[in-house]
Each structure stands twice: as C-alpha cells, then as structure tokens.
Design an enzyme around this catalytic site. Structure first.
Site, PDB file in Angstrom:
ATOM      1  N   ASP A 186       2.135 -10.036  -5.254  1.00 20.46           N
ATOM      2  CA  ASP A 186       0.780  -9.927  -4.727  1.00 20.46           C
ATOM      3  C   ASP A 186       0.730  -8.818  -3.683  1.00 20.46           C
ATOM      4  OD1 ASP A 186      -0.069 -12.001  -6.295  1.00 20.46           O
ATOM      5  OD2 ASP A 186      -0.156 -13.487  -4.691  1.00 20.46           O
ATOM      6  N   LYS A 187      -0.430  -8.261  -3.510  1.00 22.17           N
ATOM      7  CA  LYS A 187      -0.609  -7.086  -2.641  1.00 22.17           C
ATOM      8  C   LYS A 187      -0.021  -7.277  -1.242  1.00 22.17           C
ATOM      9  CE  LYS A 187      -4.431  -5.231  -0.308  1.00 22.17           C
ATOM     10  NZ  LYS A 187      -5.878  -5.043  -0.235  1.00 22.17           N
TER      11      LYS A 187
END
Length: 211
Positions: free
Chosen positions: A31-32
């Site tokens: 995830d970012k």
C-alpha cells in the site's frame, strides 16, 4: 532477486531497480503508505518463479503494525472475505474474495499494541480491514478507524509552542512489511528483513518511553 526498503524516500523503486537490471519487475505491491520489504525479480525466469510462490501462498510475509488499544492476540485468525469498492477502499462481505490473516501481540503499551501480522492471502488493504474488524485499527489509518498518535497523549507535561499546531508522531499509518521468506530458483530458502524506518522507529521509541 533483490529487496528494497520502501517509503523512506519518495522514489520510483521500479526505476531504481532497473538501474541495476534492465529486466527488473516488481513481484508484489505494498500500500502507498506502507514501508518495508519489496521483492524485485532481475529477469523473467526469476519473476515467474517468485510470482508462482505468491500465487500458491508459499511466501511467508510478516508485517508489524502499531494499533490503537490494548490487545492480547495469540495466533488470532481473521478469516473474512474482502470486497473492493468503487471508492478505492474495501469492506468485509460474503460477496468478496477469501482472505485470511493471523495476528500475534508483540508488546503492549499504555494505549497501543505492537502486532505481528501474517497474511496468508494478499488482498487489497487486507491487514488494515482485518485489524479494524478486531477493534484494533492501525494507528494513523483514519480510512479504517485508526487515530493519529500525538506526543501530547504520551508525554506528561507536554507543552506546545504558541501559535503552532501539533503534528502526529507519524504522518502515515503505522504499518511496516517486516520480512519476506521464499525459495530461490535453486531451491534455497531465503529470508529478508527490513529494519524500521525512522518514523516507525521513533513512534515505537516514544511508546516505550511512555510505558
């Protein structure tokens, strides 16, 4: 295969990997706002080999998360299907794809717990939504119910300078991909660990000091 510790600097990691090997490909994603280990294959053969291990759930993945509240998990299994929604977040739904994660408490603090997370499947936002379902949202993960950690919560007598606004100890969610274990093409098992980046380490240090 190569591994890199993601998110400490804002760089394009695939482009960085291609500086070492023109055929480099990312074998999975984070995830970012998640730091930690990422695996890149240097050539198509290695990519296929590791991708098959991910597909067959033969890669051992361990994440560390700081969550809100005190929790005493011991190999706590969440087996709850996940449905991706059009707005880019997920929810638990029988209409979703199967997803399993094991959780074990590593250390408890005054208002938080450090958790080891072992995802079996690899669904979008899996660890985040599964922890939220246990009432243990990841600190700073406001999308799934987490609250930012402020130094004023932890430090007695904390004084904020006039005309300044207090900032969270971490400006992202407290989730870190700690290790990956998989087999190389020659059959040799390899385990890679990523040390905590500065922000995660600073958060844990402050939680320790406040305990």
């Amino acid at each position: 295969m190569s591994t890199l510790n993601d998110r400490v600097e804002k760089v394009n990691l695939l482009a960085l990997a291609k500086e070492y090997s023109d055929d480099a490909q990312a074998c999975h994603r984070l995830d970012k706002d998640t730091s930690g280990v990422l695996a890149f294959a240097k050539n198509p053969e290695a990519y296929r080999h590791l991708s098959m291990q991910f597909e067959h759930r033969e890669v051992n993945k361990i994440y560390h998360a700081v969550v809100d509240g005190i929790h005493r998990f011991q190999d706590q299994l969440v087996d709850a299907p996940i449905l991706k929604q059009d707005d880019g977040i997920v929810k638990l739904s029988r209409m979703g794809k199967e997803a399993q994660t094991y959780f074990t408490s590593v250390k408890s603090y005054r208002q938080h717990t450090l958790i080891e997370c072992r995802p079996i499947t690899g669904r979008m936002h899996q660890i985040r939504i599964h922890l939220s379902s246990l009432g243990a949202s990841i600190a700073g993960d406001e999308q799934y119910g987490g609250r930012p950690v402020m130094l004023s919560q932890l430090k007695r007598g904390f004084n904020l300078k006039k005309y300044t606004e207090e900032q969270p100890l971490m400006k992202r969610m407290a989730l870190h991909a700690f290790s990956l274990e998989f087999n190389l093409i020659n059959g040799e098992k390899q385990r890679f660990e990523a040390p905590y980046p500065k922000d995660f380490a600073a958060l844990v240090r402050q939680l320790d000091l406040a305990s």
